[in-house]
Design a protein around this motif. Structure first.
Motif, PDB file in Angstrom:
ATOM      1  N   ASP A   1      -4.685  -1.838  -6.289  1.00 46.23           N
ATOM      2  CA  ASP A   1      -5.387  -2.049  -5.014  1.00 46.23           C
ATOM      3  C   ASP A   1      -6.890  -1.849  -5.181  1.00 46.23           C
ATOM      4  OD1 ASP A   1      -4.998   0.702  -5.446  1.00 46.23           O
ATOM      5  OD2 ASP A   1      -4.580   1.173  -3.350  1.00 46.23           O
TER       6      ASP A   1
ATOM      7  N   SER B   1     -12.305   2.591   0.129  1.00 42.28           N
ATOM      8  CA  SER B   1     -11.085   2.227   0.824  1.00 42.28           C
ATOM      9  C   SER B   1     -10.556   3.475   1.525  1.00 42.28           C
ATOM     10  CB  SER B   1     -10.064   1.687  -0.179  1.00 42.28           C
ATOM     11  OG  SER B   1      -8.835   1.561   0.484  1.00 42.28           O
ATOM     12  N   ALA B   2     -10.588   3.444   2.857  1.00 39.57           N
ATOM     13  CA  ALA B   2     -10.193   4.628   3.643  1.00 39.57           C
ATOM     14  C   ALA B   2      -8.817   4.392   4.234  1.00 39.57           C
ATOM     15  CB  ALA B   2     -11.234   4.902   4.722  1.00 39.57           C
ATOM     16  N   GLY B   3      -7.796   4.573   3.403  1.00 38.36           N
ATOM     17  CA  GLY B   3      -6.415   4.391   3.840  1.00 38.36           C
ATOM     18  C   GLY B   3      -5.680   5.719   3.747  1.00 38.36           C
ATOM     19  N   THR B   4      -4.450   5.683   3.288  1.00 35.90           N
ATOM     20  CA  THR B   4      -3.659   6.901   3.120  1.00 35.90           C
ATOM     21  C   THR B   4      -4.427   7.878   2.219  1.00 35.90           C
ATOM     22  OG1 THR B   4      -1.708   5.523   3.295  1.00 35.90           O
ATOM     23  CG2 THR B   4      -1.390   7.737   2.427  1.00 35.90           C
ATOM     24  N   ALA B   5      -4.929   7.335   1.099  1.00 33.49           N
ATOM     25  CA  ALA B   5      -5.897   8.068   0.276  1.00 33.49           C
ATOM     26  C   ALA B   5      -7.262   7.424   0.510  1.00 33.49           C
ATOM     27  CB  ALA B   5      -5.509   7.963  -1.192  1.00 33.49           C
TER      28      ALA B   5
ATOM     29  N   GLY C   1       0.827  -1.212   0.000  1.00 28.27           N
ATOM     30  CA  GLY C   1       0.000   0.000   0.000  1.00 28.27           C
ATOM     31  C   GLY C   1       0.856   1.254   0.000  1.00 28.27           C
ATOM     32  N   ASN C   2       0.200   2.390   0.159  1.00 30.33           N
ATOM     33  CA  ASN C   2       0.931   3.663   0.103  1.00 30.33           C
ATOM     34  C   ASN C   2       1.858   3.853   1.300  1.00 30.33           C
ATOM     35  OD1 ASN C   2      -0.489   4.914  -2.281  1.00 30.33           O
ATOM     36  ND2 ASN C   2      -2.217   4.380  -0.987  1.00 30.33           N
ATOM     37  N   SER C   3       1.426   3.375   2.481  1.00 35.93           N
ATOM     38  CA  SER C   3       2.248   3.553   3.687  1.00 35.93           C
ATOM     39  C   SER C   3       2.692   2.231   4.298  1.00 35.93           C
ATOM     40  CB  SER C   3       1.468   4.295   4.782  1.00 35.93           C
ATOM     41  OG  SER C   3       0.671   5.299   4.266  1.00 35.93           O
ATOM     42  N   ARG C   4       1.849   1.203   4.132  1.00 37.31           N
ATOM     43  CA  ARG C   4       2.142  -0.079   4.786  1.00 37.31           C
ATOM     44  C   ARG C   4       2.001  -1.225   3.800  1.00 37.31           C
ATOM     45  NH1 ARG C   4      -1.193  -0.229  10.312  1.00 37.31           N
ATOM     46  NH2 ARG C   4      -2.851   0.696   9.081  1.00 37.31           N
TER      47      ARG C   4
ATOM     48  N   TYR D   1      -1.890  15.059  15.522  1.00 38.40           N
ATOM     49  CA  TYR D   1      -3.071  14.241  15.195  1.00 38.40           C
ATOM     50  C   TYR D   1      -3.603  13.654  16.508  1.00 38.40           C
ATOM     51  CZ  TYR D   1      -5.717  10.730  12.550  1.00 38.40           C
ATOM     52  OH  TYR D   1      -6.699   9.962  12.006  1.00 38.40           O
TER      53      TYR D   1
ATOM     54  N   GLY E   1      -9.954  -0.464   5.034  1.00 41.41           N
ATOM     55  CA  GLY E   1      -8.832   0.455   5.270  1.00 41.41           C
ATOM     56  C   GLY E   1      -8.797   0.917   6.716  1.00 41.41           C
ATOM     57  N   GLY E   2      -7.661   1.488   7.090  1.00 41.48           N
ATOM     58  CA  GLY E   2      -7.398   1.866   8.476  1.00 41.48           C
ATOM     59  C   GLY E   2      -8.445   2.775   9.112  1.00 41.48           C
ATOM     60  N   ASP E   3      -9.101   3.626   8.311  1.00 43.18           N
ATOM     61  CA  ASP E   3     -10.055   4.591   8.888  1.00 43.18           C
ATOM     62  C   ASP E   3     -11.517   4.250   8.579  1.00 43.18           C
ATOM     63  OD1 ASP E   3      -8.161   6.280  10.120  1.00 43.18           O
ATOM     64  OD2 ASP E   3      -7.646   7.112   8.170  1.00 43.18           O
TER      65      ASP E   3
ATOM     66  N   ARG F   1      -5.353  11.143   7.650  1.00 46.08           N
ATOM     67  CA  ARG F   1      -4.050  11.662   8.101  1.00 46.08           C
ATOM     68  C   ARG F   1      -3.464  12.671   7.122  1.00 46.08           C
ATOM     69  NH1 ARG F   1      -0.976   9.043  12.544  1.00 46.08           N
ATOM     70  NH2 ARG F   1      -2.557   7.665  13.403  1.00 46.08           N
TER      71      ARG F   1
ATOM     72  N   LYS G   1       0.908  -5.306   3.542  1.00 46.37           N
ATOM     73  CA  LYS G   1       0.250  -6.421   4.244  1.00 46.37           C
ATOM     74  C   LYS G   1       0.487  -7.674   3.419  1.00 46.37           C
ATOM     75  CE  LYS G   1      -2.377  -2.631   5.191  1.00 46.37           C
ATOM     76  NZ  LYS G   1      -2.951  -1.595   4.336  1.00 46.37           N
TER      77      LYS G   1
HETATM   78  N1  LIG Z   1      -1.226   1.631  13.338  1.00 45.10           N
HETATM   79  C1  LIG Z   1      -1.539   2.496  12.364  1.00 45.10           C
HETATM   80  N2  LIG Z   1      -0.559   3.002  11.580  1.00 45.10           N
HETATM   81  C2  LIG Z   1      -0.855   3.860  10.581  1.00 45.10           C
HETATM   82  N3  LIG Z   1      -2.104   4.255  10.294  1.00 45.10           N
HETATM   83  C3  LIG Z   1      -3.112   3.778  11.043  1.00 45.10           C
HETATM   84  C4  LIG Z   1      -2.891   2.862  12.106  1.00 45.10           C
HETATM   85  N4  LIG Z   1      -4.109   2.538  12.635  1.00 45.10           N
HETATM   86  C5  LIG Z   1      -5.035   3.232  11.948  1.00 45.10           C
HETATM   87  N5  LIG Z   1      -4.454   3.977  11.009  1.00 45.10           N
HETATM   88  C6  LIG Z   1      -5.177   4.847  10.082  1.00 45.10           C
HETATM   89  O1  LIG Z   1      -5.232   4.151   8.878  1.00 45.10           O
HETATM   90  C7  LIG Z   1      -4.965   5.021   7.779  1.00 45.10           C
HETATM   91  C8  LIG Z   1      -4.102   4.241   6.815  1.00 45.10           C
HETATM   92  O2  LIG Z   1      -4.876   3.154   6.393  1.00 45.10           O
HETATM   93  P1  LIG Z   1      -4.255   1.836   5.773  1.00 45.10           P
HETATM   94  O3  LIG Z   1      -3.423   1.155   6.768  1.00 45.10           O
HETATM   95  O4  LIG Z   1      -5.388   1.106   5.190  1.00 45.10           O
HETATM   96  O5  LIG Z   1      -3.358   2.544   4.660  1.00 45.10           O
HETATM   97  P2  LIG Z   1      -2.103   2.019   3.898  1.00 45.10           P
HETATM   98  O6  LIG Z   1      -1.417   0.940   4.644  1.00 45.10           O
HETATM   99  O7  LIG Z   1      -1.295   3.181   3.480  1.00 45.10           O
HETATM  100  O8  LIG Z   1      -2.693   1.357   2.696  1.00 45.10           O
HETATM  101  P3  LIG Z   1      -3.446   2.023   1.514  1.00 45.10           P
HETATM  102  O9  LIG Z   1      -2.614   1.759   0.361  1.00 45.10           O
HETATM  103  O10 LIG Z   1      -4.708   1.237   1.511  1.00 45.10           O
HETATM  104  O11 LIG Z   1      -3.642   3.468   1.758  1.00 45.10           O
HETATM  105  C9  LIG Z   1      -4.311   6.272   8.321  1.00 45.10           C
HETATM  106  O12 LIG Z   1      -4.964   7.406   7.788  1.00 45.10           O
HETATM  107  C10 LIG Z   1      -4.521   6.180   9.827  1.00 45.10           C
HETATM  108  O13 LIG Z   1      -5.400   7.195  10.262  1.00 45.10           O
END
Ligand SMILES: Nc1ncnc2c1ncn2[C@@H]1O[C@H](COP(=O)(O)OP(=O)(O)OP(=O)(O)O)[C@@H](O)[C@H]1O
Ligand SMILES: CC(C)(CO)[C@@H](O)C(=O)NCCC(=O)O
Length: 266
Positions: free
Chosen positions: A103, A123-127, A8-11, A177, A228-230, A160, A13
């Motif tokens: 994704d 999908s509520a992640g980085t974007a 993903g953009n930040s993490r 934050y 997604g994370g949010d 974020r 899996k």
């Molecule tokens: N432990 C954590 N670390 C980072 N972000 C988290 C965590 N728990 C919740 N979040 C929230 O999840 C969001 C990121 O979501 P997610 O993990 O799905 O993104 P990602 O790994 O970058 O993948 P994607 O490519 O889907 O964006 C952030 O905006 C944050 O608010």
């Protein structure tokens, strides 16, 4: 064993693909920050060990070339997913199908294959992305070929990123934050809370508007999938009826990769 990786953009899996007999929900997920992957830390070593053992590797990568550089060179076992005009009976309406993030494509495939119904896939992640899956009617399993279409969607900053843009772009908004959900009831009476209300409301209102747009195009009620994370947080701030309807799911991208991996056996 087949290995599934969602860069993903930040993490990142990853999980082993379940054998044919088990349910897709049986995925055992491992997560690491992309920074760990780039730096080759101990968390990255676990994924390297899994890659060395895998018979085949299904990768959705939206983290760019840099993510790929840490992989063994020209690995024949690697299948990097690129969105196509048609896959598993799902048609892609992007004018350049490969431009669609892998994704988003995998998440749409996961919902299509598991539900066979029209849905808004959020999908509520980085974007935050909100994608329209149109299914002509509730089709039977055997009728699935090209009965479904990804009609298009939207991309906006996630929670974020929204926060960071205010924090970095306005001198008087340099607030951390919040650790806890600050709530959006009533009117905010301090700056940090006002930022929170603004960001969360913007995301929740976008979901409601996109869902209403999809409803207008259909003669049946679509599902609302959120991952997604949010996802959880944003779902709580949707209008009440929509919030009750939201189906929160984890790891849709990995589930879509599992559909593609299983289909390659058929
Ligand atoms: N432990 C954590 N670390 C980072 N972000 C988290 C965590 N728990 C919740 N979040 C929230 O999840 C969001 C990121 O979501 P997610 O993990 O799905 O993104 P990602 O790994 O970058 O993948 P994607 O490519 O889907 O964006 C952030 O905006 C944050 O608010
Ligand atoms: C939109 C993101 C950043 C969401 O992760 C990703 O899917 C991506 O980089 N997509 C490419 C552009 C597109 O999907 O139109």
């Amino acid at each position: 064993m087949k290995l599934l990786i969602d860069a993903g953009n930040s993490r990142t899996k990853w999980a082993w693909c379940p054998e044919q007999s088990s349910q897709p929900t049986a995925l055992q997920i491992n997560t690491l920050d992309n920074q760990d992957w780039f730096e080759g830390t101990a968390q990255a070593q676990a994924l390297h060990a899994a890659i060395a053992k895998a018979s085949r590797i299904y990768l959705s990568n939206v983290a760019g070339e840099r993510w790929l550089q840490a992989l063994p060179e020209r690995d024949q076992r690697l299948q990097a997913i690129v969105a196509t005009s048609l896959s598993l009976g799902l048609q892609n309406s992007y004018s350049q199908p490969a431009q669609l993030g892998s994704d988003r494509w995998c998440s749409l495939l996961a919902v299509w294959r598991s539900e066979g119904k029209s849905a808004l896939v959020v999908s509520a992640g980085t974007a935050m992305t909100m994608d329209a899956l149109l299914v002509k009617q509730e089709v039977k399993q055997e009728l699935k070929q090209a009965q479904a279409m990804f009609a298009g969607g939207s991309i906006q900053p996630g929670l974020r990123l929204m926060w960071q843009s205010l924090q970095q772009g306005a001198a008087q908004l340099d607030y951390a934050y919040p650790d806890l959900d600050a709530g959006t009831d009533g009117f905010a009476q301090n700056s940090q809370h006002a930022m929170w209300v603004g960001c969360v409301q913007a995301l929740a209102a976008s979901v409601a508007a996109q869902y209403a747009r999809l409803c207008q195009q259909l003669d049946h009620v679509p599902l609302l999938f959120m991952s997604g994370g949010d996802a959880d947080l944003i779902a709580r701030y949707l209008p009440h009826a929509l919030s009750a309807q939201a189906i929160i799911v984890d790891n849709l991208v990995l589930k879509g990769l599992a559909c593609l991996a299983k289909c390659s056996d058929e």
